[in-house]
Design a protein around this motif. Sequence first.
Motif, short mmCIF file in Angstrom:
data_model
loop_
_atom_site.label_atom_id
_atom_site.label_comp_id
_atom_site.label_asym_id
_atom_site.label_seq_id
_atom_site.Cartn_x
_atom_site.Cartn_y
_atom_site.Cartn_z
N UNK A 159 -8.37 13.53 23.03
CA UNK A 159 -8.74 14.36 24.17
C UNK A 159 -7.61 14.49 25.17
N UNK A 160 -6.88 13.40 25.39
CA UNK A 160 -5.82 13.40 26.42
C UNK A 160 -4.45 13.68 25.85
N UNK A 161 -4.39 14.10 24.60
CA UNK A 161 -3.08 14.37 24.01
C UNK A 161 -2.45 15.58 24.71
N UNK A 296 1.85 6.83 29.77
CA UNK A 296 1.15 7.80 30.59
C UNK A 296 -0.34 7.52 30.58
N UNK A 297 -1.09 8.56 30.95
CA UNK A 297 -2.55 8.40 31.01
C UNK A 297 -3.12 8.01 29.66
N UNK A 300 -2.33 4.31 28.95
CA UNK A 300 -3.14 3.37 29.74
C UNK A 300 -4.58 3.31 29.21
N UNK A 301 -5.11 4.46 28.84
CA UNK A 301 -6.47 4.45 28.28
C UNK A 301 -6.52 3.69 26.97
N UNK A 302 -5.51 3.90 26.11
CA UNK A 302 -5.48 3.18 24.82
C UNK A 302 -5.34 1.68 25.04
N UNK A 303 -4.52 1.29 26.07
CA UNK A 303 -4.36 -0.13 26.38
C UNK A 303 -5.66 -0.74 26.86
N UNK A 304 -6.39 0.00 27.73
CA UNK A 304 -7.68 -0.50 28.21
C UNK A 304 -8.66 -0.68 27.05
N UNK A 305 -8.66 0.28 26.14
CA UNK A 305 -9.54 0.15 24.97
C UNK A 305 -9.16 -1.02 24.10
#
Length: 617
Positions: A159-161, A296-297, A300-305
């Motif tokens: 989605x954020x690609x 990037x965004x 960071x989202x992948x790291x949180x997951x």
Amino acid sequence: MPAAAPLRRDPALVVLLLGGLLLTGAYTLDLGSSRAQILAAWLAIPVLDLLQAYWARSVARTPGLPAASRRFWQAIAASGVVFLCGDAIQCVTLLADPSDDGLTLHPAQNAAALIGVLLICVAALRYPAGSWRSVRTTRFLLDAGITGTAAAVIAWCLVTRPGVPGAGAHVYVPLAFGAGLLLCAVFLVVRVAISGNSPLSRPAATLLVTAVLIQVLAAAVGPTLDARHFHLQMMLAFLPCLLTAAGPRVQLLIGSDGGRSRQGGGGRRRYSVLPYTGTVICAAALVIVLATGGLGLTAWGALAGLIANVGLVVARQALSLAENNRLLDRLDDSLAEISRREQLLESMLRHSSEIISIAAPDGRFLFVSPAVERLLGLPVAHVLGRSSREILHPEDEERLGADLDHLFRTPGAEMAYEGRYRRADGTWRWLEVFAMNQSHVPGIGGLICNARDVTEARELHERLRYQAGHDELTGLANRREFTAAMRREPGEAAVLLIDLNGFKQINDSYGHATGDAVLRHVAALLIECAEPGDVPARLGGDEFAVLSAGGDRAAADRLAERLRTALSRPAEVGGRALAVGASIGVAAGSTGDPDQLLNSADLRMYEEKQRSRAVPR
């Protein structure tokens, strides 16, 4: 896999999958024009919806299907009908407007898709759930969370690609629908799995879950594909419908047995690699994002997951360690209980009054309890490796040999018998034995035998039987045994009825002790004069009888003469010579009516008594 055989032989399923494979291949190779690809997809999809509804309804009507599973498949059938309505409208719209690109969905089609998904969710809500508090459920939920975070990371990255954040509603609406569909699918899987009794067989569930995943993928990446990838968009729209139609057909062919509960079953796997594969996917996605787009965004989202995923994995491992500790504690308790039971069993075997043994199919003792030494005087070490038939009495071996042979060679056979077994000192003991052939049972591999000493019981039985059929004073057969002997005699027989003369005077003059001695003297004379096959008896008082086998009247008359001669000699009793006379009646005839034969002998005896009284002294 045994379930694969009916799948391969089903023509409807074979045609469906072959047609789907050909169409998928055409889309993969980008064969034909865009218009042809659009028409092929939207003409096939309503047919697939119809097949889904029909086959799901057939599964719901399967005899013996549980009510909850029946409602689930009815919901699948109803969703197929709803999908059919929406996809048919989309197909008609496409055929009516040649300029339609096939990618802009009709509002009715979108509504039908939403309603169909809601029907399946409602069926999942109504499906009976099991306990949410069990360790098994907690373990499953953690596994589902680990897998779900991995899927969320992949969805986030898509989605954020680059290029997607600036897109409009035509991109985000399908993405939102795909996310919702994924959540519904996860909810359905969790709900059904916790129930412990899935309405789906494993192959059918695999097809339906794969269809959901492809649909989610289509919703995530389809709107962002350009015209060069039009054929891929059509393939992603067609494949979920194909798999959703095939799922009910597979369930119908395999039957409800494929969906049986595996809770606590012997076939359940000890572990699953899927959650840990999810962790690897999260880490790989993070590495790829960092390598291609930097921090990037999306990164960071992948790291949180990934962090959430690892946290769930740690919790899962902690749960497994706690489970292992409980299992080890239970194992220690079980070992202690096994040890206690072994001691109890050993004590019971050591002090049992019965001989408990296991014999090999060839008769050799594999195990024997210590009672064998108490009952037969044979040490256990002396008995092991030997056959019980070596110490069985020859007469009993001859009587029981055929039955014992059958027992030893027939798994599952049972036999109860009594036989004489030789003790170490050479005497014999009667043993009552119950044996069961368990040579087919793993861990036994022989005959289990229980034997108890019944020598005293048999001796008592024989003594009582003898007393019931013999006169206590003389030891001769009594009237009951004499009558039974007559009935056992085939054909004809001769009977001698003997009544003592003057016995009452002897009894009155010298007392009952002298009278008893006279009776014993007469009994001895009857035994002495009778032939080996004859049966002498005391019928009562001073009345005696002899059964002469064969019915030879002449032989019976000779026996009567011998008795008269023997009884004419005075009896020496207590220093006195006492004259004992007798009247003897002889009759020969059929033994079919013993009373009639005795009555005939009695009449002749009475005639002789009358004649003796008429003779002057």
